[in-house]
Design a protein around this motif. Structure first.
Motif, PDB file in Angstrom:
ATOM      1  N   GLY A   1       0.925  -1.030   0.068  1.00 35.33           N
ATOM      2  CA  GLY A   1       0.087   0.379   0.117  1.00 35.33           C
ATOM      3  C   GLY A   1       0.658   1.864  -0.048  1.00 35.33           C
ATOM      4  N   LYS A   2       1.730   0.796   0.170  1.00 38.36           N
ATOM      5  CA  LYS A   2       2.672   2.206   0.354  1.00 38.36           C
ATOM      6  C   LYS A   2       4.596   2.087  -0.085  1.00 38.36           C
ATOM      7  CE  LYS A   2       4.221   2.009   5.191  1.00 38.36           C
ATOM      8  NZ  LYS A   2       4.331   2.298   6.666  1.00 38.36           N
ATOM      9  N   LEU A   3       4.807   3.017  -0.923  1.00 39.37           N
ATOM     10  CA  LEU A   3       6.560   2.959  -0.795  1.00 39.37           C
ATOM     11  C   LEU A   3       7.434   3.481   0.107  1.00 39.37           C
ATOM     12  CD1 LEU A   3       5.894   2.981  -4.977  1.00 39.37           C
ATOM     13  CD2 LEU A   3       6.837   0.904  -2.925  1.00 39.37           C
ATOM     14  N   SER A   4       8.686   2.806   0.055  1.00 36.40           N
ATOM     15  CA  SER A   4       9.904   4.263   0.781  1.00 36.40           C
ATOM     16  C   SER A   4      10.522   4.568   0.436  1.00 36.40           C
ATOM     17  CB  SER A   4       9.741   3.289   1.994  1.00 36.40           C
ATOM     18  OG  SER A   4      10.652   2.314   1.888  1.00 36.40           O
ATOM     19  N   TYR A   5      11.893   4.931   0.457  1.00 39.23           N
ATOM     20  CA  TYR A   5      13.169   5.387  -0.525  1.00 39.23           C
ATOM     21  C   TYR A   5      13.535   3.761  -0.863  1.00 39.23           C
ATOM     22  CZ  TYR A   5      17.811   6.190  -1.982  1.00 39.23           C
ATOM     23  OH  TYR A   5      18.837   5.896  -2.401  1.00 39.23           O
TER      24      TYR A   5
ATOM     25  N   VAL B   1       4.242   7.320  -1.588  1.00 40.05           N
ATOM     26  CA  VAL B   1       6.249   7.158  -1.120  1.00 40.05           C
ATOM     27  C   VAL B   1       5.781   7.922   0.418  1.00 40.05           C
ATOM     28  CG1 VAL B   1       8.761   7.698  -1.164  1.00 40.05           C
ATOM     29  CG2 VAL B   1       7.122   7.071  -3.699  1.00 40.05           C
ATOM     30  N   VAL B   2       6.357   6.820   1.771  1.00 39.83           N
ATOM     31  CA  VAL B   2       6.097   7.222   3.012  1.00 39.83           C
ATOM     32  C   VAL B   2       7.331   8.010   2.871  1.00 39.83           C
ATOM     33  CG1 VAL B   2       5.661   6.736   5.086  1.00 39.83           C
ATOM     34  CG2 VAL B   2       4.274   6.495   3.278  1.00 39.83           C
TER      35      VAL B   2
ATOM     36  N   LEU C   1       5.530  12.004   6.148  1.00 45.11           N
ATOM     37  CA  LEU C   1       5.080  12.628   4.992  1.00 45.11           C
ATOM     38  C   LEU C   1       5.522  11.723   3.757  1.00 45.11           C
ATOM     39  CD1 LEU C   1       8.230  16.195   5.278  1.00 45.11           C
ATOM     40  CD2 LEU C   1       5.404  15.424   5.533  1.00 45.11           C
ATOM     41  N   GLU C   2       3.566  12.212   3.174  1.00 43.36           N
ATOM     42  CA  GLU C   2       3.451  10.918   1.691  1.00 43.36           C
ATOM     43  C   GLU C   2       3.897  11.983   0.912  1.00 43.36           C
ATOM     44  OE1 GLU C   2      -0.093   9.215   2.050  1.00 43.36           O
ATOM     45  OE2 GLU C   2       0.700   7.754   3.923  1.00 43.36           O
ATOM     46  N   ILE C   3       4.140  11.554  -0.540  1.00 41.92           N
ATOM     47  CA  ILE C   3       4.262  11.929  -1.334  1.00 41.92           C
ATOM     48  C   ILE C   3       3.424  11.339  -2.675  1.00 41.92           C
ATOM     49  CG2 ILE C   3       5.795  13.294  -1.050  1.00 41.92           C
ATOM     50  CD1 ILE C   3       7.817  12.247  -2.799  1.00 41.92           C
ATOM     51  N   GLN C   4       2.907  11.234  -4.337  1.00 46.17           N
ATOM     52  CA  GLN C   4       2.411  10.731  -4.849  1.00 46.17           C
ATOM     53  C   GLN C   4       2.957  10.915  -5.759  1.00 46.17           C
ATOM     54  OE1 GLN C   4      -0.628   8.718  -4.338  1.00 46.17           O
ATOM     55  NE2 GLN C   4       0.679   8.185  -5.376  1.00 46.17           N
ATOM     56  N   LEU C   5       3.788   9.888  -6.409  1.00 43.44           N
ATOM     57  CA  LEU C   5       4.577  10.566  -7.448  1.00 43.44           C
ATOM     58  C   LEU C   5       4.098  10.363  -8.662  1.00 43.44           C
ATOM     59  CD1 LEU C   5       8.329   9.269  -6.796  1.00 43.44           C
ATOM     60  CD2 LEU C   5       7.771  11.311  -7.083  1.00 43.44           C
TER      61      LEU C   5
ATOM     62  N   GLN D   1      18.135   9.499  -1.861  1.00 39.55           N
ATOM     63  CA  GLN D   1      16.937   9.552  -1.220  1.00 39.55           C
ATOM     64  C   GLN D   1      16.791  11.506  -0.836  1.00 39.55           C
ATOM     65  OE1 GLN D   1      18.878   8.293   2.714  1.00 39.55           O
ATOM     66  NE2 GLN D   1      16.962   9.077   3.934  1.00 39.55           N
ATOM     67  N   GLY D   2      17.801  12.554  -1.021  1.00 34.43           N
ATOM     68  CA  GLY D   2      17.995  13.429  -0.541  1.00 34.43           C
ATOM     69  C   GLY D   2      17.095  14.137  -1.572  1.00 34.43           C
ATOM     70  N   ALA D   3      17.200  13.842  -2.394  1.00 32.87           N
ATOM     71  CA  ALA D   3      16.886  14.359  -3.661  1.00 32.87           C
ATOM     72  C   ALA D   3      14.982  13.806  -4.205  1.00 32.87           C
ATOM     73  CB  ALA D   3      17.304  14.050  -5.379  1.00 32.87           C
ATOM     74  N   LEU D   4      14.728  13.001  -3.234  1.00 31.54           N
ATOM     75  CA  LEU D   4      13.331  12.956  -3.113  1.00 31.54           C
ATOM     76  C   LEU D   4      12.856  12.929  -2.088  1.00 31.54           C
ATOM     77  CD1 LEU D   4      10.845  10.805  -3.891  1.00 31.54           C
ATOM     78  CD2 LEU D   4      11.375   9.124  -2.450  1.00 31.54           C
ATOM     79  N   TYR D   5      13.402  13.604  -1.140  1.00 34.36           N
ATOM     80  CA  TYR D   5      12.877  14.397   0.160  1.00 34.36           C
ATOM     81  C   TYR D   5      12.669  15.648  -0.023  1.00 34.36           C
ATOM     82  CZ  TYR D   5      13.519  10.138   3.227  1.00 34.36           C
ATOM     83  OH  TYR D   5      13.018   8.665   3.813  1.00 34.36           O
ATOM     84  N   GLN D   6      13.900  16.151  -0.854  1.00 35.51           N
ATOM     85  CA  GLN D   6      13.625  17.674  -0.989  1.00 35.51           C
ATOM     86  C   GLN D   6      12.699  17.817  -1.940  1.00 35.51           C
ATOM     87  OE1 GLN D   6      18.179  20.010  -1.114  1.00 35.51           O
ATOM     88  NE2 GLN D   6      17.057  19.110  -2.649  1.00 35.51           N
ATOM     89  N   HIS D   7      11.977  16.770  -2.920  1.00 38.03           N
ATOM     90  CA  HIS D   7      10.766  16.942  -4.330  1.00 38.03           C
ATOM     91  C   HIS D   7       9.461  17.063  -3.461  1.00 38.03           C
ATOM     92  CE1 HIS D   7       8.771  16.579  -7.104  1.00 38.03           C
ATOM     93  NE2 HIS D   7       8.269  16.011  -6.765  1.00 38.03           N
TER      94      HIS D   7
END
Length: 206
Positions: free
Chosen positions: A16-20, A136-137, A125-129, A170-176
């Motif tokens: 149901g979710k992804l992580s880095y 992505v959690v 935090l959650e983001i939707q790509l 990882q940092g780029a995803l979190y910054q995004h």
């Protein structure tokens, strides 16, 4: 990808979710990713993994609790480590990694404390790509919202001279996902360095 039932591939396998970390594992070792996420294999706790979590929790005490110092942080970190590794971890590994923790805490504190008091710890935090059907959690070690950045802690026995390729992604995803600047704190028993992630646009490509 959608199956005949209308479910996407993630839903079919109960994801149901992804992580880095899961995305990074898929990029590096698809066979082990399938074993872990499709066949639900659970990795045993390792002494090095427990060491990193314990050092982080100890540092958080010192950074966000008025009156707490390095001794309090070290005590908390070692207590957490002992609990996490009480079963299933070889004693030789426990002794080695436990010995690193106080020195890591003492190396990191003089680097992190001048940044001020974090506004949050382990913020979820959650983001939707685009084109990814599950969120992505992310969990941020420490955020400094008033200063516009977050810090991710990396404990290691050999200090990197720069942010590693994997950590840049990882940092780029979190910054995004946050709009905050990424900073990585690498700490060993003898050294601690704080690096800023810059020019991260290409790091979002997989």
């Amino acid at each position: 990808v959608r199956w005949g039932s209308g479910m996407n591939a993630f839903e079919k396998h109960g994801i149901g979710k992804l992580s880095y970390s899961s995305a990074d594992m898929f990029a590096r070792d698809q066979g082990f990713w399938c074993l872990k996420y499709l066949h639900k294999y659970r990795e045993p706790t390792s002494a090095s993994m427990a060491r990193g979590l314990a050092a982080e929790r100890g540092l958080d005490i010192a950074l966000r609790t008025p009156g707490a110092d390095a001794d309090v942080a070290c005590k908390k970190a070692v207590e957490d480590f002992n609990k996490e590794t009480a079963f299933g971890v070889p004693e030789e590994d426990r002794e080695r990694e436990r010995g690193y923790i106080p020195e890591m805490v003492k190396q990191a504190l003089p680097v992190l404390q001048p940044l001020g008091v974090p506004t949050s710890y382990q913020q979820r935090l959650e983001i939707q790509l685009p084109e990814v059907p599950v969120p992505v959690v992310m969990y941020l070690d420490w955020t400094y919202d008033d200063q516009g950045f977050f810090v991710d802690l990396k404990t290691t026995t050999r200090c990197s001279s720069d942010i590693s390729h994997s950590h840049r992604k990882q940092g780029a995803l979190y910054q995004h996902g946050t709009g905050l600047k990424a900073r990585f704190c690498y700490v060993t028993p003898k050294r601690c360095e704080l690096y800023d992630l810059t020019d991260a646009g290409d790091d979002l490509e997989w």
